[in-house]
Design a protein around this motif. Sequence first.
Motif, mmCIF file in Angstrom:
data_model
loop_
_atom_site.group_PDB
_atom_site.id
_atom_site.type_symbol
_atom_site.label_atom_id
_atom_site.label_comp_id
_atom_site.label_asym_id
_atom_site.label_seq_id
_atom_site.Cartn_x
_atom_site.Cartn_y
_atom_site.Cartn_z
ATOM 1 N N GLY A 78 15.944 18.074 32.443
ATOM 2 C CA GLY A 78 16.626 19.265 31.582
ATOM 3 C C GLY A 78 16.376 20.694 32.698
ATOM 4 N N SER A 79 15.041 20.728 33.137
ATOM 5 C CA SER A 79 14.809 21.893 33.978
ATOM 6 C C SER A 79 15.251 22.084 34.910
ATOM 7 C CB SER A 79 13.122 21.944 33.815
ATOM 8 O OG SER A 79 12.576 20.961 34.820
ATOM 9 N N ILE A 80 15.399 20.886 35.800
ATOM 10 C CA ILE A 80 16.191 20.640 37.010
ATOM 11 C C ILE A 80 17.722 21.009 36.828
ATOM 12 C CG2 ILE A 80 16.751 19.134 38.931
ATOM 13 C CD1 ILE A 80 13.959 17.794 38.467
ATOM 14 N N LEU A 81 18.347 20.433 35.951
ATOM 15 C CA LEU A 81 19.732 20.716 35.645
ATOM 16 C C LEU A 81 19.850 22.206 35.461
ATOM 17 C CD1 LEU A 81 20.696 17.902 33.288
ATOM 18 C CD2 LEU A 81 21.013 18.057 35.715
ATOM 19 N N ALA A 82 18.982 22.815 34.456
ATOM 20 C CA ALA A 82 19.200 24.512 34.244
ATOM 21 C C ALA A 82 18.832 25.071 35.258
ATOM 22 C CB ALA A 82 18.237 24.680 33.173
ATOM 23 N N ALA A 83 18.107 24.787 36.070
ATOM 24 C CA ALA A 83 17.625 25.585 37.439
ATOM 25 C C ALA A 83 18.736 25.585 38.406
ATOM 26 C CB ALA A 83 16.617 25.012 38.177
ATOM 27 N N ASN A 84 19.415 24.409 38.727
ATOM 28 C CA ASN A 84 20.460 24.307 39.577
ATOM 29 C C ASN A 84 21.752 25.054 39.097
ATOM 30 O OD1 ASN A 84 20.172 22.130 42.209
ATOM 31 N ND2 ASN A 84 18.894 21.674 40.723
ATOM 32 N N ILE A 85 22.006 24.833 37.599
ATOM 33 C CA ILE A 85 23.169 25.536 37.137
ATOM 34 C C ILE A 85 22.940 26.985 37.233
ATOM 35 C CG2 ILE A 85 24.341 26.163 34.832
ATOM 36 C CD1 ILE A 85 23.766 23.311 33.938
ATOM 37 N N ALA A 86 21.747 27.730 37.160
ATOM 38 C CA ALA A 86 21.442 29.099 37.111
ATOM 39 C C ALA A 86 21.775 29.638 38.249
ATOM 40 C CB ALA A 86 19.965 29.312 36.686
ATOM 41 N N LYS A 87 21.232 28.548 39.583
ATOM 42 C CA LYS A 87 21.652 29.179 41.000
ATOM 43 C C LYS A 87 22.975 29.022 41.445
ATOM 44 C CE LYS A 87 17.760 26.748 41.948
ATOM 45 N NZ LYS A 87 16.626 26.295 42.818
ATOM 46 N N SER A 88 23.721 28.460 40.721
ATOM 47 C CA SER A 88 25.206 27.963 41.385
ATOM 48 C C SER A 88 26.063 29.235 41.517
ATOM 49 C CB SER A 88 25.746 26.797 40.570
ATOM 50 O OG SER A 88 26.179 27.358 39.202
ATOM 51 N N ARG A 89 26.997 29.068 42.038
ATOM 52 C CA ARG A 89 27.884 30.220 42.331
ATOM 53 C C ARG A 89 28.710 30.488 40.964
ATOM 54 N NH1 ARG A 89 29.499 26.636 46.479
ATOM 55 N NH2 ARG A 89 29.179 27.345 48.478
ATOM 56 N N ASN A 90 28.862 29.631 40.097
ATOM 57 C CA ASN A 90 29.492 30.118 38.842
ATOM 58 C C ASN A 90 28.662 29.155 37.611
ATOM 59 O OD1 ASN A 90 32.057 31.520 39.892
ATOM 60 N ND2 ASN A 90 32.199 29.544 40.801
ATOM 61 N N PRO A 91 27.609 29.907 37.221
ATOM 62 C CA PRO A 91 26.925 29.287 36.275
ATOM 63 C C PRO A 91 27.463 28.950 34.851
ATOM 64 C CG PRO A 91 25.682 31.022 37.342
ATOM 65 C CD PRO A 91 26.791 30.939 37.708
ATOM 66 N N GLY A 92 28.593 29.802 34.615
ATOM 67 C CA GLY A 92 29.395 29.759 33.506
ATOM 68 C C GLY A 92 30.302 28.351 33.198
ATOM 69 N N ASN A 93 30.458 27.904 34.541
ATOM 70 C CA ASN A 93 31.319 26.700 34.632
ATOM 71 C C ASN A 93 30.630 25.508 34.143
ATOM 72 O OD1 ASN A 93 33.223 28.488 35.821
ATOM 73 N ND2 ASN A 93 33.177 27.598 37.635
ATOM 74 N N TYR A 94 29.410 25.662 33.840
ATOM 75 C CA TYR A 94 28.488 24.223 33.521
ATOM 76 C C TYR A 94 28.123 24.212 32.197
ATOM 77 C CZ TYR A 94 29.273 23.967 38.753
ATOM 78 O OH TYR A 94 29.832 23.988 39.753
ATOM 79 N N ALA A 95 27.608 22.837 31.767
ATOM 80 C CA ALA A 95 26.934 22.738 30.528
ATOM 81 C C ALA A 95 26.032 21.753 30.470
ATOM 82 C CB ALA A 95 27.869 22.838 29.389
ATOM 83 N N ILE A 96 24.816 21.680 29.512
ATOM 84 C CA ILE A 96 24.105 20.656 29.539
ATOM 85 C C ILE A 96 24.647 20.035 28.279
ATOM 86 C CG2 ILE A 96 21.643 19.885 29.104
ATOM 87 C CD1 ILE A 96 20.920 21.993 31.110
ATOM 88 N N VAL A 97 24.975 18.816 28.138
ATOM 89 C CA VAL A 97 25.512 18.150 26.987
ATOM 90 C C VAL A 97 24.856 16.914 26.513
ATOM 91 C CG1 VAL A 97 27.530 19.031 27.460
ATOM 92 C CG2 VAL A 97 27.245 16.930 28.479
ATOM 93 N N GLY A 98 25.344 16.293 25.450
ATOM 94 C CA GLY A 98 25.100 15.124 24.857
ATOM 95 C C GLY A 98 23.591 15.055 24.483
ATOM 96 N N GLU A 99 23.344 13.645 24.304
ATOM 97 C CA GLU A 99 22.154 13.096 23.540
ATOM 98 C C GLU A 99 20.881 13.455 24.609
ATOM 99 O OE1 GLU A 99 25.059 10.085 22.388
ATOM 100 O OE2 GLU A 99 24.639 11.516 24.129
ATOM 101 N N VAL A 100 19.641 13.460 24.091
ATOM 102 C CA VAL A 100 18.492 13.414 25.073
ATOM 103 C C VAL A 100 18.249 12.189 25.321
ATOM 104 C CG1 VAL A 100 15.964 13.714 25.096
ATOM 105 C CG2 VAL A 100 17.261 15.458 24.162
ATOM 106 N N LEU A 101 18.140 11.918 26.659
ATOM 107 C CA LEU A 101 18.057 10.254 27.262
ATOM 108 C C LEU A 101 16.819 9.831 27.162
ATOM 109 C CD1 LEU A 101 20.632 10.461 30.213
ATOM 110 C CD2 LEU A 101 20.893 10.190 27.888
ATOM 111 N N ALA A 102 15.733 10.834 27.359
ATOM 112 C CA ALA A 102 14.406 10.185 27.203
ATOM 113 C C ALA A 102 13.508 11.416 27.371
ATOM 114 C CB ALA A 102 14.080 9.400 28.404
#
Length: 297
Positions: free
Chosen positions: A198-222
């Motif tokens: 999750g931290s890696i996903l959040a960091a890449n979204i935050a640094k992307s051109r359009n952070p508002g276009n992305y979401a972290i969804v679904g169940e916690v896998l592990a």
Amino acid sequence: MKKHLLVAIGALMIAGGAHAQDLDILGKIKSSGTIVEGVRESSGLSYTLGNGKYAGFHYDVCAHVISDIQKHLGLEKLTIKYQPVTSQNRVPLVSNGTVDIECGSTTNNEARARDVAFANTTFVEEVRIAVKKDSGIKSIEDLTGKTIATTTGTTSVQTLRKHKAAENVKFREVYGKDHADSFLLLETGRADAFIMDGSILAANIAKSRNPGNYAIVGEVLAVEPIAIMLPKDPAFKKVVDDSLKSLFETGELEKIYDKWFLKPIPPAGVVINLPLSQSTKDAWANPNDKPAEAYNN
């Protein structure tokens, strides 16, 4: 002739194993006046700023630890040599003593612990799914027929496959050479989802051109304990764990966490906005080096 060859190979393997167990990392550091720190180019906990400079939560944690190692050894000066590592080569480089201390985003698990040691857990990660908001993907079930991106040398897809909700889900896999490359697969539409910590996903979204276009969804896998990776040297591990203990007890580690996850970070001043989880708080309150298997059984 084949028998002699097998005997020779066996002897080399035994010698190699013995050598791995006899690593004296503290002695090596003291005699050379140098410590080799493994760093990541594009991880949520350690990343490059360019020009040989690195930053991130685990980078700052290791700066504290390395300072304590220097004091423990009584060295007036300790040179830090940075060794970029990848998901593929990080374990071998630590196992053979090329890297003294790896400060990336490595999960402590039983398989890796056969070759390396782990310091006490500093971050408890949740493996999640990142998607574009307009993808229609909300859960594991929605991944049927989709293309899933993850990073070569990581365990995220295996984690997904083991999840009960994924038993009947069929998907295609594509791999990025590092986390930034994996996110690019999602960003450019070559993948429908990116499975990772999750931290890696959040960091890449935050640094992307359009952070508002992305979401972290679904169940916690592990749930995965992230820790500083070390060569198998108990004396060295004790010095590192003692240093971490001071960070846990003084509250300094929470300040480091807030700096990297709740405040603007370099180079672009983005805010990752990932609050401290209860699992991470518990790991700090009860220091341990338990592997991922202990969390997910």
